[in-house]
Scaffold this active site. Structure first.
Site, PDB file in Angstrom:
ATOM      1  N   LYS A   1     -13.525   5.429  16.339  1.00 56.42           N
ATOM      2  CA  LYS A   1     -13.281   6.876  16.467  1.00 56.42           C
ATOM      3  C   LYS A   1     -13.916   7.677  15.335  1.00 56.42           C
ATOM      4  O   LYS A   1     -14.302   8.828  15.518  1.00 56.42           O
ATOM      5  CB  LYS A   1     -11.781   7.147  16.502  1.00 56.42           C
ATOM      6  CG  LYS A   1     -11.134   6.786  15.172  1.00 56.42           C
ATOM      7  CD  LYS A   1      -9.761   7.352  14.983  1.00 56.42           C
ATOM      8  CE  LYS A   1      -9.353   7.089  13.531  1.00 56.42           C
ATOM      9  NZ  LYS A   1      -8.012   7.571  13.216  1.00 56.42           N
TER      10      LYS A   1
ATOM     11  N   PHE B   1     -10.248  -2.532  -0.054  1.00 53.58           N
ATOM     12  CA  PHE B   1      -9.435  -3.304  -1.002  1.00 53.58           C
ATOM     13  C   PHE B   1      -8.817  -4.537  -0.363  1.00 53.58           C
ATOM     14  O   PHE B   1      -8.192  -5.353  -1.045  1.00 53.58           O
ATOM     15  CB  PHE B   1      -8.304  -2.438  -1.582  1.00 53.58           C
ATOM     16  CG  PHE B   1      -8.791  -1.225  -2.312  1.00 53.58           C
ATOM     17  CD1 PHE B   1      -9.958  -1.273  -3.075  1.00 53.58           C
ATOM     18  CD2 PHE B   1      -8.091  -0.025  -2.250  1.00 53.58           C
ATOM     19  CE1 PHE B   1     -10.418  -0.146  -3.757  1.00 53.58           C
ATOM     20  CE2 PHE B   1      -8.549   1.103  -2.922  1.00 53.58           C
ATOM     21  CZ  PHE B   1      -9.719   1.043  -3.676  1.00 53.58           C
TER      22      PHE B   1
ATOM     23  N   ASN C   1     -13.724  12.889   8.785  1.00 50.25           N
ATOM     24  CA  ASN C   1     -15.059  12.581   9.309  1.00 50.25           C
ATOM     25  C   ASN C   1     -15.635  13.760  10.085  1.00 50.25           C
ATOM     26  O   ASN C   1     -16.820  14.072   9.984  1.00 50.25           O
ATOM     27  CB  ASN C   1     -14.991  11.334  10.204  1.00 50.25           C
ATOM     28  CG  ASN C   1     -14.687  10.098   9.390  1.00 50.25           C
ATOM     29  OD1 ASN C   1     -15.562   9.556   8.733  1.00 50.25           O
ATOM     30  ND2 ASN C   1     -13.432   9.679   9.389  1.00 50.25           N
TER      31      ASN C   1
ATOM     32  N   ASN D   1      -1.117   8.029   1.491  1.00 58.31           N
ATOM     33  CA  ASN D   1      -0.256   8.912   2.287  1.00 58.31           C
ATOM     34  C   ASN D   1       0.234   8.216   3.556  1.00 58.31           C
ATOM     35  O   ASN D   1       1.394   8.344   3.935  1.00 58.31           O
ATOM     36  CB  ASN D   1      -0.872  10.296   2.532  1.00 58.31           C
ATOM     37  CG  ASN D   1      -2.066  10.289   3.457  1.00 58.31           C
ATOM     38  OD1 ASN D   1      -2.638   9.231   3.764  1.00 58.31           O
ATOM     39  ND2 ASN D   1      -2.462  11.452   3.897  1.00 58.31           N
TER      40      ASN D   1
ATOM     41  N   GLY E   1       0.829  -1.207   0.000  1.00 61.20           N
ATOM     42  CA  GLY E   1       0.000   0.000   0.000  1.00 61.20           C
ATOM     43  C   GLY E   1       0.859   1.250   0.000  1.00 61.20           C
ATOM     44  O   GLY E   1       1.940   1.259   0.610  1.00 61.20           O
TER      45      GLY E   1
END
Lengths: 378, 378
Positions: free
Chosen positions: B229, B112, B295, B27, B24
């Site tokens: 969270k 994924f 979020n 960022n 992966g």
């Protein structure tokens, strides 16, 4: 009115409703007095409707502050723009406020408490109960006492604690918030018809629309968060002043929470971790204070400018003090007398930075020592 | 070099140093790969110096992203402006990266994961160990599985978890932060000279100057904070969008923390409260995420504008999704199947607000019910 409501009300009726007095009228004192007067107004069977608030008299452009509060129903000095209930009365006479009261709500700056208690000694009802809204600890070289314990000892009355994530201006504007009130059953409890109960506490402080009260029994837990959070807010200010970002702020808060819990377990064995993590008086108050209060701002300025703490305090606070600076020194002195500095790397580092003996940049150095890897058996 | 350092290094030397692969390159993936490559470069006795990172190939103005990373040592798409170590190599071939690796570090978007695990099945070293940096839970109607458990089950390898207050751009800029890595002793542990130990984990991820690693054993505790969270950050966004201030935000975070702990105790009995309150993967990550992440911003916009969640997500996130919206629905479905909705007023209220079945203004209504006053015996 339905039968259920009538029954519920009568359960809390009494021959002599409780008379409530508020000692202190800063922005938090006035805000709490507003809440109390709103509640006594709605529950005449339980409380005397009129609430007296002791005000340290000041002259405001030729008028007395107490006159302004009583005539305009606004504390123009400490809570401007907020209308106060008409059943809240300001008076400059401490004994006139306190002597007839059944419930005394203390809400003065920590440094004035001792003098006020001296004035009240022997002049209040022996049956009175108290709630302390003060934040802080009474630290002397070898001892560390809760302020509610100081009130209990000096006045010989039972005292609970109110503490929570409570920025006064937001509550005065009736934005939703929560608080924690710790109150235990007194040794000389007189029964639910004659004494203050958890229901009395809830009815006196809870406002359904904007101030939610949780009544618990952990006095030490509820007090410690309010006292130690200011030191941690300074540290969060330091890392903000260094522009280290939100990860570092989260790290400081969790390290602070860990040291608060450890301090409670060590020096107040009854204090519960749950209070410090899951009640308003714990993590919520800590988080709110670290989001931008007075101590946070002082810490940020110290780290950003490199100026000494005293200078920053003088420049930013207009003669007032940052409670965290006082508490950091007291806690350092206390832990030093106990030979226990190493268990509190964050609290101690804040003190050393304030003293100019460390720079804020070295905060991370203090943490990896205490958290090392454990070996596995092969 | 002193004798002490030499001795310390030799303790971790092995005939075959561990080869590390990163799966992966978003960022966060790229940031973690940077950390790992910095560490393998400094510890050749313990790790193969060269680190391969699997990159989902993309075309950037006519050049391949992998070529840009390998030639310019910068992930211009997902971590622009940050120089990467020269011993970090990007490749688009998943199996070429994963098959020879002794340690697999997973860092892909949750959605994924299943497809990648299908591709890797049977193609990796049976002795490999894994660390999951993913946030989320694998929720199906009646079950709720940790993502590390999904990796373990699908690949038949031992897997730990990395989670903490870790906003990637800050760590990439080497601002100080902390993280938690949960890793337990595998059933088929091969001993400290042949297997990954807590020291291996610390040496691979810890950067003394800016990324402090705490190794613990509570996999469930470390995972749950990172998953739940995001739902709480939506709620904090709601009250911010309503302009309710810092008291309300503190209240939401403490209510969220309480529900996280309760969820852990109920559905992952090994999960420890301490992890959720006092480790970076718990309260620190929650606080950092509620200070301004994706979020939080989506929640704020929903409450401020009254627009539906899907529309806000589309407008703000440019086709990406807010993980909290997915998690809120999954958690609701799971708790509903367990008949346990009432124990989680905050998590459930967030879901109902997102569905348009409640308005954000009614958040306070859900809390006083669960926290009532207890009677005293007379």
């Amino acid at each position: 009115m339905s039968n259920i409501v009538e029954k519920k009300q009568s359960e809390f009726s009494r021959a002599e409703p409780f008379r409530v007095a508020v000692i202190g009228s800063g922005n938090w004192g006035t805000t709490v007095a507003k809440i109390i007067a709103e509640n006594t107004n709605e529950r005449p069977e339980e409380f005397v409707r009129d609430v007296n608030m002791w005000v340290y008299e000041e002259d405001i452009e030729g008028r007395k502050l107490t006159d302004i509060i009583n005539e305009e129903h606004e504390n123009v000095k400490y809570l401007p723009g907020v209308k106060l209930p008409k059943n809240l009365h300001a008076t400059p006479d401490l004994l006139a406020v306190a002597s007839p009261a059944d419930i005394l709500v203390f809400n003065v700056p920590h440094q004035f408490l001792s003098r006020i208690l001296q004035q009240l000694k022997g002049k209040i009802k022996p049956t009175a109960r108290a709630i302390s809204c003060l934040k802080g600890l009474n630290v002397e070289k070898n001892s560390c006492q809760l302020l509610s314990t100081q009130i209990e000892n000096e006045l010989n009355i039972h005292c609970g604690v109110l503490s929570g994530a409570n920025l006064a201006p937001e509550i005065a504007r009736e934005c939703w918030s929560e608080t924690t009130i710790a109150y235990v059953k007194p040794k000389d409890y007189r029964g639910k018809y004659d004494d203050v109960t958890p229901f009395t506490i809830k009815h006196l402080f809870h406002r359904p629309a904007y101030f939610h009260v949780q009544v618990i029994e952990d006095i030490a837990g509820a007090s410690l968060g309010g006292a130690l959070k200011n030191v941690i807010a300074l540290a969060v200010g330091f890392v903000d002043g260094l522009n280290w970002g939100d990860n570092a702020k989260g790290a400081i808060i969790r390290l602070g929470l860990r040291e608060m819990i450890h301090f409670g377990h060590t020096y107040f064995p009854g204090a519960k971790s749950y209070t410090l993590t899951c009640e308003s008086a714990g993590a919520a108050d800590l988080i709110t204070s670290c989001a931008g209060g007075r101590n946070f701002k002082v810490g940020r300025e110290i780290a950003a400018t490199g100026k000494p703490a005293e200078q920053v305090e003088a420049e930013l606070l207009n003669g007032q003090s940052a409670q965290g600076i006082i508490t950091a020194a007291e806690v350092y002195e206390f832990l030093s007398s106990k030979g226990d500095l190493n268990s509190y790397p964050l609290l101690i580092t804040v003190y050393l930075i304030l003293k100019g003996e460390r720079s804020a940049e070295c905060i991370p150095e203090y943490f990896n020592k205490t958290e090392d890897v454990k070996h596995w058996e092969d």
